[in-house]
Design a protein around this motif. Structure first.
Motif, PDB file in Angstrom:
ATOM      1  N   LYS A 174       0.831  -1.204   0.000  1.00 34.53           N
ATOM      2  CA  LYS A 174       0.000   0.000   0.000  1.00 34.53           C
ATOM      3  C   LYS A 174       0.867   1.255   0.000  1.00 34.53           C
ATOM      4  CE  LYS A 174      -2.516   1.203   3.642  1.00 34.53           C
ATOM      5  NZ  LYS A 174      -3.604   1.249   4.632  1.00 34.53           N
ATOM      6  N   GLY A 175       2.037   1.168   0.646  1.00 37.57           N
ATOM      7  CA  GLY A 175       2.924   2.323   0.688  1.00 37.57           C
ATOM      8  C   GLY A 175       3.358   2.779  -0.687  1.00 37.57           C
ATOM      9  N   ALA A 176       3.511   1.822  -1.618  1.00 42.63           N
ATOM     10  CA  ALA A 176       3.893   2.185  -2.983  1.00 42.63           C
ATOM     11  C   ALA A 176       2.775   2.957  -3.675  1.00 42.63           C
ATOM     12  CB  ALA A 176       4.251   0.930  -3.773  1.00 42.63           C
ATOM     13  N   LEU A 177       1.536   2.481  -3.520  1.00 42.09           N
ATOM     14  CA  LEU A 177       0.403   3.178  -4.133  1.00 42.09           C
ATOM     15  C   LEU A 177       0.159   4.520  -3.451  1.00 42.09           C
ATOM     16  CD1 LEU A 177      -2.120   0.239  -4.682  1.00 42.09           C
ATOM     17  CD2 LEU A 177      -0.237   1.025  -6.130  1.00 42.09           C
ATOM     18  N   LYS A 178       0.421   4.572  -2.140  1.00 43.50           N
ATOM     19  CA  LYS A 178       0.267   5.835  -1.414  1.00 43.50           C
ATOM     20  C   LYS A 178       1.280   6.871  -1.904  1.00 43.50           C
ATOM     21  CE  LYS A 178       1.870   6.354   2.740  1.00 43.50           C
ATOM     22  NZ  LYS A 178       2.129   6.279   4.198  1.00 43.50           N
ATOM     23  N   SER A 179       2.541   6.461  -2.073  1.00 39.18           N
ATOM     24  CA  SER A 179       3.557   7.384  -2.585  1.00 39.18           C
ATOM     25  C   SER A 179       3.161   7.908  -3.954  1.00 39.18           C
ATOM     26  CB  SER A 179       4.915   6.679  -2.679  1.00 39.18           C
ATOM     27  OG  SER A 179       5.401   6.309  -1.407  1.00 39.18           O
ATOM     28  N   LEU A 180       2.651   7.011  -4.787  1.00 41.40           N
ATOM     29  CA  LEU A 180       2.244   7.382  -6.139  1.00 41.40           C
ATOM     30  C   LEU A 180       1.079   8.365  -6.117  1.00 41.40           C
ATOM     31  CD1 LEU A 180       2.677   6.868  -9.142  1.00 41.40           C
ATOM     32  CD2 LEU A 180       1.247   4.826  -8.948  1.00 41.40           C
TER      33      LEU A 180
ATOM     34  N   GLU B 162       6.557 -14.594 -14.107  1.00 40.18           N
ATOM     35  CA  GLU B 162       5.494 -15.568 -14.378  1.00 40.18           C
ATOM     36  C   GLU B 162       4.125 -14.891 -14.476  1.00 40.18           C
ATOM     37  OE1 GLU B 162       5.661 -18.645 -15.178  1.00 40.18           O
ATOM     38  OE2 GLU B 162       7.792 -19.031 -14.830  1.00 40.18           O
ATOM     39  N   GLY B 163       4.089 -13.758 -15.177  1.00 35.32           N
ATOM     40  CA  GLY B 163       2.819 -13.120 -15.482  1.00 35.32           C
ATOM     41  C   GLY B 163       2.321 -12.112 -14.481  1.00 35.32           C
ATOM     42  N   ALA B 164       2.877 -12.085 -13.257  1.00 32.74           N
ATOM     43  CA  ALA B 164       2.425 -11.142 -12.228  1.00 32.74           C
ATOM     44  C   ALA B 164       3.478 -10.056 -12.021  1.00 32.74           C
ATOM     45  CB  ALA B 164       2.163 -11.869 -10.912  1.00 32.74           C
ATOM     46  N   ILE B 165       3.011  -8.844 -11.774  1.00 31.86           N
ATOM     47  CA  ILE B 165       3.902  -7.719 -11.520  1.00 31.86           C
ATOM     48  C   ILE B 165       3.918  -7.414 -10.030  1.00 31.86           C
ATOM     49  CG2 ILE B 165       4.283  -5.245 -11.934  1.00 31.86           C
ATOM     50  CD1 ILE B 165       3.011  -5.627 -14.688  1.00 31.86           C
ATOM     51  N   TYR B 166       5.109  -7.297  -9.462  1.00 27.20           N
ATOM     52  CA  TYR B 166       5.298  -7.005  -8.043  1.00 27.20           C
ATOM     53  C   TYR B 166       5.836  -5.588  -7.911  1.00 27.20           C
ATOM     54  CZ  TYR B 166       4.884 -12.077  -7.791  1.00 27.20           C
ATOM     55  OH  TYR B 166       4.448 -13.369  -7.914  1.00 27.20           O
ATOM     56  N   LEU B 167       5.246  -4.820  -6.994  1.00 28.18           N
ATOM     57  CA  LEU B 167       5.563  -3.396  -6.883  1.00 28.18           C
ATOM     58  C   LEU B 167       5.885  -3.028  -5.445  1.00 28.18           C
ATOM     59  CD1 LEU B 167       5.494  -0.583  -8.424  1.00 28.18           C
ATOM     60  CD2 LEU B 167       3.152  -0.379  -7.542  1.00 28.18           C
TER      61      LEU B 167
ATOM     62  N   ALA C  33      -7.169   5.230   3.506  1.00 29.70           N
ATOM     63  CA  ALA C  33      -8.414   4.596   3.923  1.00 29.70           C
ATOM     64  C   ALA C  33      -9.117   3.928   2.746  1.00 29.70           C
ATOM     65  CB  ALA C  33      -9.331   5.627   4.582  1.00 29.70           C
ATOM     66  N   THR C  34      -9.145   4.600   1.601  1.00 35.09           N
ATOM     67  CA  THR C  34      -9.827   4.067   0.422  1.00 35.09           C
ATOM     68  C   THR C  34      -9.157   2.799  -0.092  1.00 35.09           C
ATOM     69  OG1 THR C  34     -10.595   6.278  -0.216  1.00 35.09           O
ATOM     70  CG2 THR C  34     -10.536   4.602  -1.943  1.00 35.09           C
ATOM     71  N   LEU C  35      -7.818   2.776  -0.096  1.00 30.42           N
ATOM     72  CA  LEU C  35      -7.098   1.597  -0.569  1.00 30.42           C
ATOM     73  C   LEU C  35      -7.294   0.397   0.346  1.00 30.42           C
ATOM     74  CD1 LEU C  35      -3.714   3.247  -1.668  1.00 30.42           C
ATOM     75  CD2 LEU C  35      -5.541   2.409  -3.160  1.00 30.42           C
ATOM     76  N   SER C  36      -7.640   0.636   1.612  1.00 33.68           N
ATOM     77  CA  SER C  36      -7.831  -0.453   2.572  1.00 33.68           C
ATOM     78  C   SER C  36      -9.294  -0.800   2.803  1.00 33.68           C
ATOM     79  CB  SER C  36      -7.197  -0.078   3.923  1.00 33.68           C
ATOM     80  OG  SER C  36      -5.814   0.114   3.804  1.00 33.68           O
ATOM     81  N   GLY C  37     -10.201  -0.045   2.205  1.00 34.34           N
ATOM     82  CA  GLY C  37     -11.619  -0.299   2.417  1.00 34.34           C
ATOM     83  C   GLY C  37     -12.133   0.211   3.753  1.00 34.34           C
ATOM     84  N   CYS C  38     -11.452   1.216   4.324  1.00 36.66           N
ATOM     85  CA  CYS C  38     -11.889   1.788   5.601  1.00 36.66           C
ATOM     86  C   CYS C  38     -13.068   2.740   5.377  1.00 36.66           C
ATOM     87  CB  CYS C  38     -10.754   2.559   6.274  1.00 36.66           C
ATOM     88  SG  CYS C  38      -9.361   1.544   6.780  1.00 36.66           S
TER      89      CYS C  38
ATOM     90  N   ASN D 230      -9.029  15.747  -6.894  1.00 36.53           N
ATOM     91  CA  ASN D 230      -9.899  15.121  -5.893  1.00 36.53           C
ATOM     92  C   ASN D 230      -9.595  13.626  -5.883  1.00 36.53           C
ATOM     93  OD1 ASN D 230     -11.371  13.943  -8.092  1.00 36.53           O
ATOM     94  ND2 ASN D 230     -12.578  15.830  -8.258  1.00 36.53           N
ATOM     95  N   GLY D 231     -10.409  12.860  -5.172  1.00 29.29           N
ATOM     96  CA  GLY D 231     -10.127  11.435  -5.023  1.00 29.29           C
ATOM     97  C   GLY D 231     -10.116  10.673  -6.330  1.00 29.29           C
ATOM     98  N   LYS D 232     -11.040  10.976  -7.214  1.00 27.27           N
ATOM     99  CA  LYS D 232     -11.112  10.249  -8.478  1.00 27.27           C
ATOM    100  C   LYS D 232      -9.914  10.558  -9.376  1.00 27.27           C
ATOM    101  CE  LYS D 232     -16.071   9.407  -8.613  1.00 27.27           C
ATOM    102  NZ  LYS D 232     -17.333   9.517  -9.374  1.00 27.27           N
ATOM    103  N   VAL D 233      -9.409  11.783  -9.290  1.00 25.81           N
ATOM    104  CA  VAL D 233      -8.218  12.135 -10.072  1.00 25.81           C
ATOM    105  C   VAL D 233      -6.987  11.425  -9.508  1.00 25.81           C
ATOM    106  CG1 VAL D 233      -6.678  14.030 -10.734  1.00 25.81           C
ATOM    107  CG2 VAL D 233      -9.157  14.341 -10.824  1.00 25.81           C
ATOM    108  N   VAL D 234      -6.872  11.371  -8.180  1.00 22.49           N
ATOM    109  CA  VAL D 234      -5.744  10.669  -7.551  1.00 22.49           C
ATOM    110  C   VAL D 234      -5.758   9.190  -7.913  1.00 22.49           C
ATOM    111  CG1 VAL D 234      -4.855   9.876  -5.329  1.00 22.49           C
ATOM    112  CG2 VAL D 234      -5.379  12.290  -5.656  1.00 22.49           C
ATOM    113  N   LEU D 235      -6.930   8.551  -7.827  1.00 26.29           N
ATOM    114  CA  LEU D 235      -7.029   7.134  -8.171  1.00 26.29           C
ATOM    115  C   LEU D 235      -6.781   6.921  -9.665  1.00 26.29           C
ATOM    116  CD1 LEU D 235     -10.122   6.095  -6.023  1.00 26.29           C
ATOM    117  CD2 LEU D 235      -7.739   5.486  -5.615  1.00 26.29           C
ATOM    118  N   GLY D 236      -7.242   7.857 -10.491  1.00 26.28           N
ATOM    119  CA  GLY D 236      -6.966   7.763 -11.916  1.00 26.28           C
ATOM    120  C   GLY D 236      -5.484   7.894 -12.225  1.00 26.28           C
ATOM    121  N   PHE D 237      -4.796   8.743 -11.479  1.00 21.66           N
ATOM    122  CA  PHE D 237      -3.350   8.903 -11.638  1.00 21.66           C
ATOM    123  C   PHE D 237      -2.639   7.585 -11.323  1.00 21.66           C
ATOM    124  CE2 PHE D 237       0.832  10.083  -9.906  1.00 21.66           C
ATOM    125  CZ  PHE D 237       1.335  10.839 -10.944  1.00 21.66           C
ATOM    126  N   ILE D 238      -3.036   6.946 -10.225  1.00 23.17           N
ATOM    127  CA  ILE D 238      -2.459   5.643  -9.865  1.00 23.17           C
ATOM    128  C   ILE D 238      -2.718   4.631 -10.977  1.00 23.17           C
ATOM    129  CG2 ILE D 238      -2.654   3.681  -8.275  1.00 23.17           C
ATOM    130  CD1 ILE D 238      -3.253   5.687  -6.048  1.00 23.17           C
TER     131      ILE D 238
END
Length: 381
Positions: free
Chosen positions: A129-135, A155-160, A268-273, A314-322
């Protein structure tokens, strides 16, 4: 088991020395999403005594205490030798715990791969989550803090993961203030007896890490691992934060929204809080007020117009950026490759740009790659 991620700058910096550095405008990625993703709980583990990995079969989360007396002095529990990030290990060295959870989820005590296994290929991105938060915080951060992300595809999965900057340190007041939040969490939550039974013998506390999944867009599935702070008696999750008592003037309100509300909303949004619990402190670390704030769908409560970049954030722009940055990584990264994404708002870098470079290799330990090999061999039989 200690990961090489903690020494990532030394081990992998040479991989990118001759790599082409693609510099792209930050606003190129700042397009909002239509819908805030729905977060689904997948699994959990705990770290006890700062080092013991505990696989949890049932969700464990500290409960918000019924009565929290005010004023609440956080600084009286401060211990520099315990909390100084230059002394304790950064969370980045615990990236292997994500991989260990995947392995233990798939394996019986006798080492046999289970039938109902966790397949990393079910997700396009597996991230801290820290990686997505930094982004995501790139668009809201008033101080243009630097960050580095490293992704590899295997093997097909990306680790970040996110990497701590080599010169990152805290001193004086900033060292204390950076840790008052952790003390606030300890003083306002408690574990039930049934929760304690799942931990290692003798442990009275732990850090609880949740695996959650969500979709960005129509077909972009993300698995994120983040720490759980607390829940209420109804099971609703909370993100706990401290903040200096906000000033009421326009500059003070703007700093509170961008510096505190926006990053807290993203976590909070990334964790479903569903809730934020803010403790408002003075300059000595004493909490004088505590408020519960409902987590909105779109972050409108902290929305602002960025004159410098020419965008409404706003939140939708931040999530769109990610989503857009991750989509670029997903589109271009091939098996056996690493991607480094760098943002340096300070020290002379052009803060309007993101810098991408690619190299051959990965940062996954051999024991995990051997597990993935066994996993897919069992699937093919």
């Amino acid at each position: 088991m200690e990961s090489d991620i903690g020494r990532i700058h030394l081990k992998y910096s040479g991989c990118f020395q001759d790599a082409h550095d693609e510099s792209l405008p930050l606003v190129m990625f700042a397009n909002g999403i239509k819908y805030t993703p729905t977060v689904k709980h997948i699994g959990q583990y705990a770290i006890c005594n700062d080092k013991d990995f505990v696989m949890l079969r049932h969700r464990v989360c500290p409960r918000i205490k019924d009565d929290i007396p005010l004023p609440l002095d956080l600084d009286q529990d401060f211990d520099e030798s315990r909390y100084n990030p230059r002394i304790r290990k950064h969370d980045t060295i615990y990236f292997d715990f994500i991989l260990q959870w995947i392995k233990e989820y798939n394996t019986k005590p006798d080492g046999i791969i289970i039938d109902n296994k966790f397949d990393p290929q079910d997700f396009h991105i597996i991230a801290k989550k820290g990686a997505l938060k930094s982004l995501g915080n790139t668009l809201t951060d008033l101080y243009c803090n630097d960050w580095v992300l490293l992704a590899c595809k295997y093997e097909g999965a990306i680790y970040l993961t996110d990497l701590k900057m080599e010169d990152e340190s805290y001193e004086g007041f900033h060292l204390r203030a950076s840790q008052w939040g952790s003390i606030f969490e300890k003083k306002t939550t408690e574990l039930s007896e049934s929760d304690l039974e799942q931990l290692v013998e003798g442990a009275t506390d732990g850090s609880f890490y949740d695996f959650s999944s969500f979709a960005l867009g129509n077909d972009f599935k993300v698995l994120v691992r983040g720490e759980l702070d607390a829940k209420n008696d109804d099971g609703e999750l909370y993100e706990l934060k401290t903040s200096a008592i906000p000033r009421s003037d326009p500059v003070g309100v703007s700093k509170y929204k961008r510096g505190k509300l926006a990053p807290a909303w993203l976590q909070a949004t990334l964790s479903g809080c569903k809730w934020l619990k803010f403790g408002y402190r003075d300059g000595n670390g004493v909490i004088h007020d505590i408020k519960d704030l409902k987590v909105s769908q779109d972050g409108r409560e902290w929305e602002f117009y960025d004159k410098k970049r020419g965008i409404t954030c706003n939140g939708k722009v931040v999530l769109g950026f990610i989503q857009n940055v991750l989509q670029k990584i997903r589109d271009e990264l091939k098996d056996g490759e690493m991607y480094r994404v760098v943002y340096k708002g300070k020290k002379g870098y052009d803060e309007r740009n993101l810098h991408f470079s690619k190299a051959t290799g990965d940062f996954l330990p051999d024991w995990y790659k051997e597990h993935i090999k066994e996993l897919y061999e069992s699937t093919s039989q």
